[in-house]
Design a protein around this motif. Structure first.
Motif: not given
Length: 270
Positions: A137-139, A193, A216, A219
């Motif tokens: 996840a990019k977060s 996610l 997504v 994301d």
């Protein structure tokens, strides 16, 4: 050609028989006509037919509607060697079990590795080669550049029953990974996610399809490679014709490559 050959043989046999036994011409002609009329049916009935289990959740290669690159490629390859293909669309693990038991002649799409070589018969020609990556996840992006430096105890999501390379067990042990098994790509992406897993291993082209469908793309990101797989049709060891099927498929794939059609069949269908 087969029908013509049979006709020529029959003509020769009846000519010899009629000459030596003085068979009345009308009777000989009638018998000859009946035999020749049955020849097309005889020739048609001799076509080989193979039944394969096809995964229902691996687009663009194989989807729940029995479509995809693998379907098209396998049908065309077997067509080159005059083999008709019948497919049964099932979950991947069920297809493996059906092939193990001999309920079907084979299953696709299977990675040829030590675990599968023990269970199935493979040809020499792969259908194609695919890459699988660790997705994050990019977060919560990756803090390392390769799988051998994953943080100790990382939680990794995988699809139940899939093959992830001969060194996957070694990787799990070395990095003390916690593996979460799920049944679908969508589950993997959702777990990623919401932060339930640190990373997910997915085949790149397959992941691209689901990431686009789920909207997504901003994301999730593939960070580094897990393995590269040669994908095959795996044939049942319970089937006495397994070696024959594998060789016929090899020949069909080789013919497609010689004709220049192979690369065209690897393009995803709309």
């Amino acid at each position: 050609m087969l029908v013509t050959a049979f006709k020529n043989v029959l003509l020769a046999l009846f000519s010899a028989y009629n000459f030596s036994h003085k068979l009345p011409k009308k009777i000989a002609a009638t018998v000859m006509l009946c035999c020749m009329l049955t020849l097309p049916t005889m020739a048609y009935s001799e076509q080989l037919k193979v039944t394969l289990a096809a995964e229902d959740g691996w687009p663009p290669f194989a989807d729940e509607f029995g479509r995809g690159i693998s379907h098209h490629l396998i049908h065309q390859a077997f067509k080159q060697v005059d083999v008709a293909v019948s497919t049964i669309v099932v979950p991947y693990t069920r297809g493996l079990v059906m092939t193990d038991r001999g309920s079907v002649n084979g299953v696709f799409n299977v990675t040829k590795e030590q675990s599968t070589l023990k269970r199935f018969v493979f040809g020499l020609e792969p259908l194609f080669t695919v890459n699988a990556s660790f997705f994050f996840a990019k977060s919560h992006p990756a803090s390392v550049n390769d799988k051998w430096h994953l943080p100790i105890g990382s939680v990794i999501g995988v699809i139940d029953g899939y093959e992830y390379g001969d060194d996957f067990i070694q990787l799990i042990e070395k990095r003390q990974l916690h593996i979460v098994h799920v049944n679908s790509q969508r589950q993997l992406i959702n777990l990623l996610l919401v932060g339930r897993i640190d990373s997910a291993i997915m085949f790149d082209m397959v992941a691209d399809v689901y990431i686009e469908q789920m909207g997504v793309g901003n994301d999730i990101n593939a960070e580094f490679n897990n393995h590269t797989s040669e994908i095959f049709v795996a044939f049942s060891k319970q089937d006495p014709q397994a070696e024959q099927w594998s060789k016929l498929l090899d020949k069909g794939l080789q013919t497609l490559k010689q004709q220049g059609h192979y690369q065209q069949l690897l393009v995803p269908l709309d």
